[in-house]
Design a protein around this motif. Sequence first.
Motif, PDB file in Angstrom:
ATOM      1  N   ALA B 507       0.792  -1.174   0.004  1.00  0.00           N
ATOM      2  CA  ALA B 507      -0.089   0.127   0.011  1.00  0.00           C
ATOM      3  C   ALA B 507       0.825   1.206  -0.272  1.00  0.00           C
ATOM      4  O   ALA B 507       0.290   2.078  -0.512  1.00  0.00           O
ATOM      5  CB  ALA B 507      -0.901  -0.133   1.333  1.00  0.00           C
ATOM      6  N   ARG B 508       2.072   1.073   0.878  1.00  0.00           N
ATOM      7  CA  ARG B 508       3.010   2.330   0.912  1.00  0.00           C
ATOM      8  C   ARG B 508       3.344   2.391  -0.746  1.00  0.00           C
ATOM      9  O   ARG B 508       3.583   3.710  -0.903  1.00  0.00           O
ATOM     10  CB  ARG B 508       3.847   1.871   1.744  1.00  0.00           C
ATOM     11  CG  ARG B 508       4.498   2.787   2.781  1.00  0.00           C
ATOM     12  CD  ARG B 508       5.992   2.298   3.185  1.00  0.00           C
ATOM     13  NE  ARG B 508       5.897   2.338   4.692  1.00  0.00           N
ATOM     14  CZ  ARG B 508       6.452   1.588   5.354  1.00  0.00           C
ATOM     15  NH1 ARG B 508       7.579   0.769   4.876  1.00  0.00           N
ATOM     16  NH2 ARG B 508       6.762   1.682   6.752  1.00  0.00           N
ATOM     17  N   ALA B 509       3.862   1.483  -1.216  1.00  0.00           N
ATOM     18  CA  ALA B 509       4.382   1.634  -2.590  1.00  0.00           C
ATOM     19  C   ALA B 509       3.267   2.229  -3.590  1.00  0.00           C
ATOM     20  O   ALA B 509       3.644   3.112  -4.506  1.00  0.00           O
ATOM     21  CB  ALA B 509       4.754   0.200  -3.496  1.00  0.00           C
ATOM     22  N   GLN B 510       2.011   1.754  -3.530  1.00  0.00           N
ATOM     23  CA  GLN B 510       1.157   2.061  -4.345  1.00  0.00           C
ATOM     24  C   GLN B 510       0.817   3.542  -4.226  1.00  0.00           C
ATOM     25  O   GLN B 510       0.599   4.371  -5.000  1.00  0.00           O
ATOM     26  CB  GLN B 510      -0.080   1.316  -3.844  1.00  0.00           C
ATOM     27  CG  GLN B 510      -1.678   2.035  -4.650  1.00  0.00           C
ATOM     28  CD  GLN B 510      -1.502   1.589  -6.078  1.00  0.00           C
ATOM     29  OE1 GLN B 510      -0.994   0.573  -6.630  1.00  0.00           O
ATOM     30  NE2 GLN B 510      -2.243   2.475  -6.949  1.00  0.00           N
ATOM     31  N   LEU B 511       0.996   3.993  -3.143  1.00  0.00           N
ATOM     32  CA  LEU B 511       0.592   5.392  -2.599  1.00  0.00           C
ATOM     33  C   LEU B 511       1.763   6.434  -3.294  1.00  0.00           C
ATOM     34  O   LEU B 511       1.222   7.695  -3.819  1.00  0.00           O
ATOM     35  CB  LEU B 511       0.812   5.627  -0.981  1.00  0.00           C
ATOM     36  CG  LEU B 511       0.321   6.892  -0.438  1.00  0.00           C
ATOM     37  CD1 LEU B 511      -0.969   7.265  -0.892  1.00  0.00           C
ATOM     38  CD2 LEU B 511       0.707   7.112   1.128  1.00  0.00           C
ATOM     39  N   ALA B 512       3.000   5.964  -3.546  1.00  0.00           N
ATOM     40  CA  ALA B 512       3.920   6.783  -4.036  1.00  0.00           C
ATOM     41  C   ALA B 512       3.659   6.589  -5.655  1.00  0.00           C
ATOM     42  O   ALA B 512       4.308   7.654  -6.529  1.00  0.00           O
ATOM     43  CB  ALA B 512       5.361   5.989  -3.861  1.00  0.00           C
ATOM     44  N   ASP B 513       2.892   5.751  -6.337  1.00  0.00           N
ATOM     45  CA  ASP B 513       2.811   5.817  -7.526  1.00  0.00           C
ATOM     46  C   ASP B 513       3.919   5.908  -8.503  1.00  0.00           C
ATOM     47  O   ASP B 513       4.311   6.602  -9.260  1.00  0.00           O
ATOM     48  CB  ASP B 513       1.784   6.973  -8.093  1.00  0.00           C
ATOM     49  CG  ASP B 513       1.410   6.788  -9.588  1.00  0.00           C
ATOM     50  OD1 ASP B 513       1.560   5.533 -10.096  1.00  0.00           O
ATOM     51  OD2 ASP B 513       1.154   7.630 -10.218  1.00  0.00           O
ATOM     52  N   PRO B 514       4.918   4.744  -8.137  1.00  0.00           N
ATOM     53  CA  PRO B 514       6.397   4.575  -8.751  1.00  0.00           C
ATOM     54  C   PRO B 514       6.248   4.328 -10.231  1.00  0.00           C
ATOM     55  O   PRO B 514       5.318   3.651 -10.402  1.00  0.00           O
ATOM     56  CB  PRO B 514       7.012   3.659  -7.864  1.00  0.00           C
ATOM     57  CG  PRO B 514       6.180   2.763  -7.610  1.00  0.00           C
ATOM     58  CD  PRO B 514       4.852   3.734  -7.433  1.00  0.00           C
ATOM     59  N   GLY B 515       7.380   4.696 -11.072  1.00  0.00           N
ATOM     60  CA  GLY B 515       7.258   4.276 -12.422  1.00  0.00           C
ATOM     61  C   GLY B 515       8.062   2.869 -12.445  1.00  0.00           C
ATOM     62  O   GLY B 515       8.156   2.085 -13.497  1.00  0.00           O
ATOM     63  N   LEU B 516       8.919   2.604 -11.531  1.00  0.00           N
ATOM     64  CA  LEU B 516       9.730   1.318 -11.442  1.00  0.00           C
ATOM     65  C   LEU B 516       9.498   0.712 -10.106  1.00  0.00           C
ATOM     66  O   LEU B 516      10.003   1.547  -9.218  1.00  0.00           O
ATOM     67  CB  LEU B 516      11.228   1.878 -11.647  1.00  0.00           C
ATOM     68  CG  LEU B 516      12.407   0.757 -11.363  1.00  0.00           C
ATOM     69  CD1 LEU B 516      12.176  -0.699 -12.263  1.00  0.00           C
ATOM     70  CD2 LEU B 516      13.708   1.113 -11.743  1.00  0.00           C
ATOM     71  N   LEU B 517       9.210  -0.339 -10.100  1.00  0.00           N
ATOM     72  CA  LEU B 517       8.780  -0.762  -8.722  1.00  0.00           C
ATOM     73  C   LEU B 517       9.734  -2.142  -8.587  1.00  0.00           C
ATOM     74  O   LEU B 517       9.942  -2.982  -9.474  1.00  0.00           O
ATOM     75  CB  LEU B 517       7.372  -1.456  -8.742  1.00  0.00           C
ATOM     76  CG  LEU B 517       6.936  -2.099  -7.535  1.00  0.00           C
ATOM     77  CD1 LEU B 517       6.654  -1.022  -6.419  1.00  0.00           C
ATOM     78  CD2 LEU B 517       5.452  -2.641  -7.826  1.00  0.00           C
ATOM     79  N   ILE B 518      10.346  -2.404  -7.210  1.00  0.00           N
ATOM     80  CA  ILE B 518      11.487  -3.448  -7.396  1.00  0.00           C
ATOM     81  C   ILE B 518      10.824  -4.214  -6.041  1.00  0.00           C
ATOM     82  O   ILE B 518      10.880  -3.658  -4.953  1.00  0.00           O
ATOM     83  CB  ILE B 518      12.774  -2.737  -6.839  1.00  0.00           C
ATOM     84  CG1 ILE B 518      13.442  -1.981  -8.440  1.00  0.00           C
ATOM     85  CG2 ILE B 518      13.632  -4.001  -6.680  1.00  0.00           C
ATOM     86  CD1 ILE B 518      14.171  -1.106  -8.106  1.00  0.00           C
ATOM     87  N   LEU B 519      10.562  -5.457  -6.435  1.00  0.00           N
ATOM     88  CA  LEU B 519      10.024  -6.277  -5.250  1.00  0.00           C
ATOM     89  C   LEU B 519      11.127  -7.494  -4.813  1.00  0.00           C
ATOM     90  O   LEU B 519      11.516  -7.909  -5.704  1.00  0.00           O
ATOM     91  CB  LEU B 519       8.720  -6.916  -5.809  1.00  0.00           C
ATOM     92  CG  LEU B 519       7.626  -6.057  -6.369  1.00  0.00           C
ATOM     93  CD1 LEU B 519       6.575  -6.799  -7.028  1.00  0.00           C
ATOM     94  CD2 LEU B 519       7.071  -5.324  -5.034  1.00  0.00           C
ATOM     95  N   ASP B 520      11.411  -7.481  -3.582  1.00  0.00           N
ATOM     96  CA  ASP B 520      11.980  -8.561  -3.152  1.00  0.00           C
ATOM     97  C   ASP B 520      11.088  -9.333  -2.541  1.00  0.00           C
ATOM     98  O   ASP B 520      10.898  -9.259  -1.462  1.00  0.00           O
ATOM     99  CB  ASP B 520      13.243  -8.031  -2.116  1.00  0.00           C
ATOM    100  CG  ASP B 520      14.392  -8.857  -2.104  1.00  0.00           C
ATOM    101  OD1 ASP B 520      14.218 -10.004  -2.400  1.00  0.00           O
ATOM    102  OD2 ASP B 520      15.391  -8.475  -1.313  1.00  0.00           O
ATOM    103  N   GLU B 521      10.732 -10.543  -2.977  1.00  0.00           N
ATOM    104  CA  GLU B 521       9.801 -11.551  -2.523  1.00  0.00           C
ATOM    105  C   GLU B 521      10.096 -12.141  -1.141  1.00  0.00           C
ATOM    106  O   GLU B 521      11.347 -12.241  -1.030  1.00  0.00           O
ATOM    107  CB  GLU B 521       9.655 -12.606  -3.544  1.00  0.00           C
ATOM    108  CG  GLU B 521       8.759 -12.362  -4.447  1.00  0.00           C
ATOM    109  CD  GLU B 521       8.119 -13.817  -5.235  1.00  0.00           C
ATOM    110  OE1 GLU B 521       7.286 -13.637  -6.367  1.00  0.00           O
ATOM    111  OE2 GLU B 521       8.762 -14.632  -4.898  1.00  0.00           O
ATOM    112  N   ALA B 522       9.190 -12.456  -0.209  1.00  0.00           N
ATOM    113  CA  ALA B 522       9.522 -13.095   1.011  1.00  0.00           C
ATOM    114  C   ALA B 522       9.635 -14.672   0.735  1.00  0.00           C
ATOM    115  O   ALA B 522       8.942 -14.922  -0.224  1.00  0.00           O
ATOM    116  CB  ALA B 522       8.360 -12.648   1.915  1.00  0.00           C
TER     117      ALA B 522
END
Lengths: 602, 606
Positions: B507-522
């Motif tokens: 949700a935090r990331a969504q709020l920022a509305d980034p153009g590049l998203l980097i996800l480190d999976e759990a």
Amino acid sequence: MSSAPPAPAENSGLPGTAGAVFVAGLRIVWRYVRNQPMRFTLAMIGATGYAAGAVGTAWVLGAVTDQLVIPAFDRGVSTQAAAVGAAAIVGVGLVRAGSILLRRYNGGLTGLRTRVDLRKQVTDTLLAAPMEYHRSRPTGELLAHADADVQASTEVLDPLAFSVGVLVLVAFSLVALFVVDPWIALVALVLFPSLAVLNRAYTNRVATLVARVQVCLAEVAGVAHESFDGALAVKTLGIADAETERMRVAANNLRDARVAVGRVRAVFEPAIDTLPGLGIIVVALVGAVRIGAGTMDPGGLVAAAALFGLLAFPVRIVGFFLQELPRSVVATGRIDRVLAVPPGPQPGVGVTVPDGPVSLRFDHVGFSWPDGSTVLDDVSFSVAPGEVVALVGATGSGKTTLCELVVRLMDPTSGVIEVADIDVTTLDPASLRRTVALVFQESFLFADPLRTNVDLSGELSGEQLAEVAGIAHAQEFVLATPQGWDTPVGERGVSLSGGQRQRLALARALARQPRVLILDDATSAIDPVVEAGVLANLRRSMSATTLVIAHGLATIRLADRVVFLADGRVAADGRHTDLLNVPAYAELVRAYERGTDGEEAP
Amino acid sequence: MSVEAPAPAADMAEAPAPAGAIAVLRRALHTSPGLLRGVRTTVMLALFGAAGRVVVPVLVQQVLDEGILGSEGVQVSFVAWATGISALLVLAVMFASRFTYLRVVTIAEETLADLRVRAFAHIHRFSVADLDETRRGVLTARVTSDVETVARFAQWGAIAWVVNPIVIVVLVIVLVVYSWQMAVVVVVALLPLLPILRFLQKRQLRAYDRVRTRVSQTLTALSEIVMGAGAVRAYGIEKRSKERMATAIDAQFVAERRALFFVTSSFTTSDLAGSVVTAIVVAIGVVFGPGWGLDAGSLVATLFLVTLIVGPVTELNEILDQTQSAVAGWRKVLDVIDTPVEVVEPVDGVPLPPGPITLRTEHLCFAYRTGPLVLDDVNLELPPGAHVAVVGETGSGKSTLVRLLTRLADPTEGRILVAGVDLRRVDPLSRQARIRLVPQDSFLFDTTVGRNVALGRIGADEADVAAAFADLDLGWWVDQLPQGLDTPVGERGDQLSVGERQLVALARAQLADPGLLILDEATSAVDSVTERALASALERVSAGRTTVSVAHRLSTAEGADLVLVFDGGRLVEQGAHAELVTAGGRYAELYGSWLGGTREPPVPPG
């Protein structure tokens, strides 16, 4: 002793009036010192000796002035007389120093020994206390009982001997001063109480401010801890400036709190320092008048001045003592409540488990917490010797509690659990522990070498150790640590990942060659590829009757049979493929599978 | 002793020589010039206060010599004048001391608060490599316990250093005025006290170091009993724990008793020294005093002055070590402030455009300090909106790539281009908003769910937060929380499960509305309900964004547009999942072990 959180607010748990607190405090002090009769008596002798030595010093100085110093400048004195005077000063100094030694050392030991006794009592009680007691309280609180509370309840013993000594000193001084001159004694009668009042006002005013400093200090440490802990988040969220602002507020609050303390100190410290000096000045005036009237010698004046100087600091000690009393009352109350906790499940009556494979049976088992919430309700199923049963259920369905009941962390509130058809509550504890091993999801590692963490009893040979570690896939990473099996765990040693901890805990259980193995989600943090290897090893090499809490297909696959728990009851029992016809079970398993597989939820 | 020497002992060992102390003071003055504010007035006040300490002994001397033993007998009016003036002086000194103390404390506290904040802010500019788990504790200590050693010194030691030397000098001057010979006697008689006190003090400090070690061992044994309560009971090792606890408690007692002995000895020694010096002064004074021009009053005054000198001398000895720790602590804090920052933000940065971002790396290399290359010549080209999975074993360079893409560190060679701009030239605010990392275990601050999400974008309000959750179809999750968005998450978010923390991070990331998203999976499993929520939220958050996922799950790699396979710091394969499996390379190998370990025949839909 900073690891435990500070004891809760001091005004809770205190008797109503200040007088009642004082009486309760003295009773506690008596209870503690009664157990250290030798040390306390020696400290009291030292305290009295100190008072006598102090008054003696003043008296000797007065006598030396009259009989040595004044004659010396009048008509001269012999070297012998000078030596006698010097010897008298050193002699009375030795008495004073000796009694200080006696008082401080033995007074200190009274406190130290009391702390040793209390700590052992508290920790023994915690060790024997039922698991329910541990679960119902925050870790920090339990740690504080054995640490901060013990400290707080006994700190009153430190100024005790000196305080008694000071009271004796004041009494002796008043007598000595009356002997010198009643008018001078009158000055003392005004001075000492005002010092006491000043002191009391000082400690009262500074106490709340110092408490505030502690709170601010904790706040600063809290911000620093959290902020650096989350350094990555701070950076990636770009909130470093906001964090700095948070620290600035905390640091400024601390600064203001300290300056507030400083303001009070700046008023009282010089005042308390000055009062004895003012006393001496008044004594000089009164003394001159009295000497002029011929009712007093100059030596008396010197003795009185010396006495006033000596008394300046010690009177403050009584203040410390009075300040510590309420803290001691509250902390002792908390300790007494811990010591009143009855021990946990009674050990069995000495029945032992016969040799050979054993079965595990739950017969109408129910469990409720002391607060009345039901965890397990009429659970019945059995695991045949050598069989592997997977326990499946949503979070909160009672799986973990069921596992813990087998090793008697708690006892069921209803029903019976049997190992080899014997009620576990009748089993000899050693036999039960030899037979059944439980591996927790969150495994506790001792601050010991890795070897000792696996081999708790210290009985395994190198090959046996390598074997169990091999099964648990622990051997490889252990040997990669700096000292291999001798590498200590914890702050001064290696820090292990969750998966590595679980592998060690598994090896620890296997090291006991259990006939019943209970795995409480014990492989959840292990990398999926490694986990598969561990489970395959277990299946291959173990003949134990096994109950495994499963959170994934990999573990479910390990089992011959599945028991599905829902809301503390057995909802289904059978083979995995058969249970897939139970909608709730099928849905749960599909969710597990999606975690490791590509299927989408419907 | 040296084997188990705890951290404080190490601090003591680094305690600098006097020259070091002066160097630190010079650096401190350079960093905090405010320290010298009003220093002249402070010293003047201290001088006056110190001089005031001799008022009473001098009065006693004057009253004895002039008022009582004088040739004209007892002079009450003279005594009255003398005592009156003395009383006024003493009261004036009292006020002077008050202001001296207040000035020193205020300036010291202001300096320290400022120092603390500056060190704190500077540490946040360090690269993530310097903020790893082991260094974190040390850095926290810099802004807490190290500053505290200076603060403790400021409370007592600093004042003693200002006041006590002046007091000693003034007292010696008064002695010299009475009789220089007597002054020499006093100083010579006091000299042997110094090495004795030094010796006792050193032993005492070492004893306290040992006490600290023992206390931490007691706490370790205690944590076994409390934190390990379950393990202790399950394995039936109560007896062992009980014995360990008793051993630790007894060892702590022995260490404390030793420390007590040395404390008691120092105290007793000072007291005895006072008596011995007084005796020497009396003996020599009455025999030689008349010849040296002394009189009875000044000899008695000398006796009082001796007692007054012993106090400050003892105190200076006691604070010498406190001073050394304070200097060492101060130096450590200054060292932090003076550490150069590796990742320097551009002055006139280029802002990133809206929408999905293209990503390109050219000959990307990275090594930690003097270590080997952990990324070796990585060349990438990702079109906007691509969904890319990065796979590889632990240590293959995946996490380093993530760090470089979010500029937690700069490449040692080569460069990263985002939307065609070198990442080092991108405006930091724009970068933090447009390039967003969701780490494995997202850190939550000890506040509410809502405030944690609001950190995602500067100035976000509650409605924005609710909207972000709604965008990810997580409104129901918020609604079932006990207090909705106002639910506290606890320390590090420990009131929430791993999966739930992940939801908050998304949700935090969504709020920022980034153009590049980097996800480190759990890696760890989460319960089924959260798992399902996570999957759909992930899908929604990555929609229309360039997404780089470090994949621990097969499903992620299978679903990606492009799979990047890392091995030993190099990009060894890239392509679609199916392609790579058929190609039979490194990826096919990984896939095989993955599949063998976990995959079941598909569950028929029920």
